[in-house]
Motif scaffolding. Structure first.
Motif, short mmCIF file in Angstrom:
data_model
loop_
_atom_site.label_atom_id
_atom_site.label_comp_id
_atom_site.label_asym_id
_atom_site.label_seq_id
_atom_site.Cartn_x
_atom_site.Cartn_y
_atom_site.Cartn_z
N VAL A 26 23.62 -11.79 16.05
CA VAL A 26 25.03 -12.07 15.79
C VAL A 26 25.87 -11.55 16.95
N CYS A 27 27.06 -12.08 17.10
CA CYS A 27 27.94 -11.71 18.21
C CYS A 27 28.18 -10.18 18.23
N ALA A 28 27.95 -9.57 19.40
CA ALA A 28 28.08 -8.11 19.54
C ALA A 28 29.52 -7.65 19.37
N VAL A 29 30.47 -8.58 19.49
CA VAL A 29 31.89 -8.21 19.40
C VAL A 29 32.42 -8.44 17.98
N CYS A 30 32.22 -9.67 17.44
CA CYS A 30 32.87 -10.00 16.15
C CYS A 30 31.86 -10.20 15.01
N SER A 31 30.58 -10.09 15.29
CA SER A 31 29.51 -10.23 14.28
C SER A 31 29.34 -11.64 13.71
N VAL A 84 26.91 -12.93 22.58
CA VAL A 84 28.31 -13.08 22.18
C VAL A 84 28.60 -14.54 21.82
N CYS A 85 29.55 -14.75 20.89
CA CYS A 85 29.92 -16.11 20.51
C CYS A 85 30.90 -16.66 21.55
N GLU A 86 31.22 -17.95 21.43
CA GLU A 86 32.07 -18.57 22.47
C GLU A 86 33.49 -18.01 22.46
N ASP A 87 33.95 -17.49 21.32
CA ASP A 87 35.30 -16.90 21.25
C ASP A 87 35.36 -15.56 21.98
N CYS A 88 34.21 -14.88 22.06
CA CYS A 88 34.20 -13.51 22.61
C CYS A 88 33.58 -13.45 24.02
N LEU A 89 33.41 -14.60 24.66
CA LEU A 89 32.80 -14.63 25.99
C LEU A 89 33.56 -13.75 26.97
ZN ZN Z 1 32.37 -13.12 18.70
#
Ligand code: ZN
Length: 242
Positions: free
Chosen positions: A154-159, A175-180
């Motif tokens: 899962v994304c390390a920033v927002c899960s 990371v997901c595309e929102d948290c790149l």
């Molecule tokens: Zn994220």
């Protein structure tokens, strides 16, 4: 002067004076030890070639103010001979001992790091797995012990669940595309999958990975570890100045 005995892995050696060497070692009870081996570079040395990188030794030392002094040493596991025989094993082992010194230095002794390193050197010397896999697994588990385990699922920033396998060293994993972040990169889904397998200790699956994927993961794990080590060295420097 106090005399002590310890088990240790030799991490590094460097020459000092005419015939001596400073030996940097990792012990389960004392952490990183630096000790002088007097006369070790003479052919007649009573230490012989026992104090060489990768070997696990049983040693006796006098405690000194800045450096200890080796008085006796015997080899428990002769990994030096086994690992330095082969270039791929040697370069893999060199990354492991060099990183270990930086991660363990200035910290409380941690027997888990010692056991992890001895296990990895054993696997390497016996060619139980591809050297790239041993390096990647070692670095990822070392990071887990140090509290810096990367996220693989899962994304390390927002899960949130990730759709594309972007990895960000600074953010701590995928990371997901929102948290790149600007430095995020796409190592490919097979590399991410292998990272997750090795972090869980799933060797049955990991051993089947193509060599190129194992190599890419070893590079990713090295980059990830270096970033954390450099940040740690900087924070130690700030602490010492303050
Ligand atoms: Zn994220």
């Amino acid at each position: 002067m106090r005399l002590y005995r310890a088990h240790a892995v030799v991490l590094r050696t460097h020459p000092i004076g005419e015939a001596d060497r400073i030996i940097t070692m990792l012990s389960p009870e004392k952490g990183v030890i630096r000790a002088v081996a007097k006369g070790v570079r003479r052919t007649s040395s009573r230490f012989g070639s026992r104090l060489e990188p990768f070997s696990v030794v049983d040693l006796q030392c006098y405690e000194g103010r800045s450096l200890d002094t080796v008085t006796q040493v015997s080899v428990i596991y002769p990994y030096h001979q086994l690992i330095t025989r082969d270039y791929d094993l040697y370069t893999a082992g060199a990354v492991m001992v060099e990183t270990t010194e930086k991660v363990a230095e200035d910290d409380e002794p941690n027997p888990r790091i010692y056991e992890l390193l001895v296990g990895a050197l054993n696997a390497l010397s016996r060619r139980r797995h591809a050297p790239d896999l041993v390096v990647a697994s070692y670095l990822l588990r070392l990071m887990t012990i140090a509290g810096w385990s990367p996220s693989w699922t899962v994304c390390a920033v927002c899960s949130n669940m990730i759709t594309e396998p972007f990895f960000s060293v600074e953010s701590g994993g995928v990371v997901c595309e929102d948290c790149l972040s600007p430095n995020a990169f796409n190592p490919g889904s097979e590399v991410i999958k292998l990272g997750a397998q090795l972090t869980k200790g799933n060797w049955e699956e990991a051993d089947l990975a193509p060599p190129a994927i194992a190599h890419d993961l070893a590079l990713l794990a090295t980059k990830y570890t270096q970033w954390h080590v450099e940040r740690k060295i900087r924070s130690v420097a700030v602490r010492e100045r303050g």
